[in-house]
Design an enzyme around this catalytic site. Structure first.
Site, PDB file in Angstrom:
ATOM      1  N   THR A  69      -6.132  51.687 -17.054  1.00 57.05           N
ATOM      2  CA  THR A  69      -6.414  53.090 -16.685  1.00 57.05           C
ATOM      3  C   THR A  69      -7.921  53.358 -16.680  1.00 57.05           C
ATOM      4  O   THR A  69      -8.397  54.155 -15.870  1.00 57.05           O
ATOM      5  CB  THR A  69      -5.715  54.100 -17.625  1.00 57.05           C
ATOM      6  OG1 THR A  69      -6.125  53.841 -18.967  1.00 57.05           O
ATOM      7  CG2 THR A  69      -4.204  54.015 -17.525  1.00 57.05           C
ATOM      8  N   PHE A 109       2.111  54.261 -15.797  1.00 59.39           N
ATOM      9  CA  PHE A 109       3.399  54.829 -15.401  1.00 59.39           C
ATOM     10  C   PHE A 109       3.701  56.135 -16.107  1.00 59.39           C
ATOM     11  O   PHE A 109       4.092  57.108 -15.505  1.00 59.39           O
ATOM     12  CB  PHE A 109       4.503  53.827 -15.745  1.00 59.39           C
ATOM     13  CG  PHE A 109       5.046  53.106 -14.552  1.00 59.39           C
ATOM     14  CD1 PHE A 109       4.468  53.253 -13.311  1.00 59.39           C
ATOM     15  CD2 PHE A 109       6.158  52.282 -14.676  1.00 59.39           C
ATOM     16  CE1 PHE A 109       4.968  52.588 -12.207  1.00 59.39           C
ATOM     17  CE2 PHE A 109       6.667  51.612 -13.582  1.00 59.39           C
ATOM     18  CZ  PHE A 109       6.072  51.761 -12.347  1.00 59.39           C
ATOM     19  N   HIS A 115       5.482  40.580 -14.405  1.00 62.88           N
ATOM     20  CA  HIS A 115       5.994  41.449 -13.336  1.00 62.88           C
ATOM     21  C   HIS A 115       5.338  41.162 -12.000  1.00 62.88           C
ATOM     22  O   HIS A 115       5.331  41.998 -11.105  1.00 62.88           O
ATOM     23  CB  HIS A 115       5.818  42.922 -13.727  1.00 62.88           C
ATOM     24  CG  HIS A 115       6.646  43.311 -14.918  1.00 62.88           C
ATOM     25  ND1 HIS A 115       6.416  44.425 -15.671  1.00 62.88           N
ATOM     26  CD2 HIS A 115       7.729  42.710 -15.479  1.00 62.88           C
ATOM     27  CE1 HIS A 115       7.311  44.492 -16.666  1.00 62.88           C
ATOM     28  NE2 HIS A 115       8.110  43.463 -16.572  1.00 62.88           N
ATOM     29  N   CYS A 148       8.311  37.340   8.113  1.00 67.64           N
ATOM     30  CA  CYS A 148       7.740  36.098   7.581  1.00 67.64           C
ATOM     31  C   CYS A 148       7.430  35.114   8.710  1.00 67.64           C
ATOM     32  O   CYS A 148       8.301  34.816   9.534  1.00 67.64           O
ATOM     33  CB  CYS A 148       8.694  35.461   6.576  1.00 67.64           C
ATOM     34  SG  CYS A 148       8.063  33.897   5.919  1.00 67.64           S
ATOM     35  N   CYS A 156       9.713  31.742   7.935  1.00 65.02           N
ATOM     36  CA  CYS A 156      11.159  31.616   8.136  1.00 65.02           C
ATOM     37  C   CYS A 156      11.763  32.768   8.948  1.00 65.02           C
ATOM     38  O   CYS A 156      12.968  32.787   9.190  1.00 65.02           O
ATOM     39  CB  CYS A 156      11.868  31.519   6.786  1.00 65.02           C
ATOM     40  SG  CYS A 156      11.924  33.081   5.890  1.00 65.02           S
ATOM     41  N   SER A 214       3.644  51.041 -23.349  1.00 67.44           N
ATOM     42  CA  SER A 214       4.545  51.946 -24.053  1.00 67.44           C
ATOM     43  C   SER A 214       5.689  51.145 -24.701  1.00 67.44           C
ATOM     44  O   SER A 214       6.457  51.684 -25.489  1.00 67.44           O
ATOM     45  CB  SER A 214       5.102  52.990 -23.095  1.00 67.44           C
ATOM     46  OG  SER A 214       5.748  52.346 -22.013  1.00 67.44           O
ATOM     47  N   ASN A 274      -2.696  51.199 -28.813  1.00 66.57           N
ATOM     48  CA  ASN A 274      -2.242  52.114 -27.762  1.00 66.57           C
ATOM     49  C   ASN A 274      -2.679  53.529 -28.122  1.00 66.57           C
ATOM     50  O   ASN A 274      -2.780  53.874 -29.298  1.00 66.57           O
ATOM     51  CB  ASN A 274      -0.700  52.057 -27.657  1.00 66.57           C
ATOM     52  CG  ASN A 274      -0.186  52.511 -26.302  1.00 66.57           C
ATOM     53  OD1 ASN A 274      -0.590  51.970 -25.280  1.00 66.57           O
ATOM     54  ND2 ASN A 274       0.674  53.497 -26.283  1.00 66.57           N
ATOM     55  N   ILE A 330      -8.588  51.947 -25.469  1.00 62.58           N
ATOM     56  CA  ILE A 330      -8.629  50.482 -25.476  1.00 62.58           C
ATOM     57  C   ILE A 330     -10.045  49.920 -25.314  1.00 62.58           C
ATOM     58  O   ILE A 330     -10.466  49.067 -26.105  1.00 62.58           O
ATOM     59  CB  ILE A 330      -7.698  49.930 -24.382  1.00 62.58           C
ATOM     60  CG1 ILE A 330      -6.258  50.269 -24.741  1.00 62.58           C
ATOM     61  CG2 ILE A 330      -7.876  48.421 -24.223  1.00 62.58           C
ATOM     62  CD1 ILE A 330      -5.289  50.164 -23.601  1.00 62.58           C
TER      63      ILE A 330
END
Ligand code: NAD
Ligand code: ZN
Length: 254
Positions: free
Chosen positions: A32, A39, A125, A158, A161, A201, A225, A243
């Site tokens: 941030t 989020f 992720h 793509c 393919c 979180s 946090n 942070i």
């Protein structure tokens, strides 16, 4: 803005000095200060866009179109973002050889941009700075996709393919977790003697399972946090503060 208490910063410094092998675990909160919204904070992405579930993405061309619209509406923030003091402090710790791996839920690539070698970043992720074909796995750069989409909403296909199931290389809600990254993250978590969760979180599972896994395996565990998390009770040290300044001071990095 809440600054961390100096005793806490000092305690973090001591824990880092005493540790032999540290794992750093990060969430959207570390980015941030680089201008990328998280989020769940007020004004965060969650309040603007309900995430598109993987099954909806697969089932509907309109949802795939919507996900590209959102991506390119947000893209300037992400492509112009630069690592901040928190990322630099993490990179310095990696540089000293203390940190074996940075496990991240972030998709912005800022740990790599701050100098942490690719091999030491585990992206749970995925990564939003490029796209991937869900059919054959081929990597695609975003620039040509963006140009065609912004011209007349041409949907990418793509070149490997012919699949129309092209997506940023991120893991959506409802999509299975990347096996290799999960296995590596588990190995690193079980091998460390200090695990530091930063800017998350800690509510998105299975990622949020790692801090508890470390603790149950006998490692020290620290949570940094701005606000309390559900896992604070498991931590040896909880620091509620910003942070960049907290880590920057603990590691002596500007
Ligand atoms: P989250 O938004 O749920 O939690 C972020 C936490 O960081 C919040 O508790 C917030 O209070 C705290 N925070 C924000 N800025 C801070 C600061 N400067 N100092 C201290 N604390 C601060 O994020 P999450 O736990 O990572 O889960 C969200 C999911 O969304 C992730 O899995 C990720 O894949 C995705 N996401 C990624 C990015 C990114 O790549 N930068 C951004 C948004 C969302
Ligand atoms: Zn393909």
């Amino acid at each position: 803005m809440a600054f961390a208490n100096q005793d806490d910063v000092e305690r973090l410094h001591e824990l880092l000095e005493a540790a032999r092998s540290v794992v750093i675990f990060t969430g959207a909160g570390i980015s941030t200060e680089s201008g990328i919204p998280d989020f769940r904070s007020p004004g965060g992405l969650w309040t603007k866009y309900k995430p598109i579930d993987f099954s909806d993405f697969m089932a509907s061309e309109e949802m795939r179109r919507e996900s590209w619209r959102r991506k390119f509406a947000m893209d300037r923030t992400m492509t112009t973002a630069e690592p901040n003091r928190g990322h630099r402090a993490v990179a310095r710790l990696v540089d000293t050889g203390k940190v074996s791996a940075v496990i991240t839920q972030n998709v912005d690539g800022l740990h790599q941009a701050s100098g942490v070698p690719d091999m030491q970043v585990i992206e749970l992720h995925g990564n939003a700075t490029y796209a991937k074909c869900l059919g054959c796995g081929l990597r695609h750069e975003l620039d040509p996709i963006k140009e065609a989409f912004l011209a007349d909403e041409t949907m990418p296909i793509c070149t490997g393919c012919g699949s129309e199931f092209m997506k940023t290389a991120t893991i959506s809600f409802g999509q299975s977790m990347p096996e290799e990254e999960m296995a590596r993250a588990q190995r690193e978590t079980l091998a460390c003697d200090l695990f530091i969760a930063i800017g998350s979180s800690l509510v998105v599972y299975p990622a949020a399972g790692f801090p508890v896994m470390a603790k149950q395996n006998g490692s020290g565990m620290v949570i940094l946090n701005r606000e309390p998390t559900d896992l604070d009770q498991y931590a040896d040290l909880v620091i509620n503060g910003e942070i960049g300044p907290t880590l920057g001071d603990a590691v002596a990095v500007n």
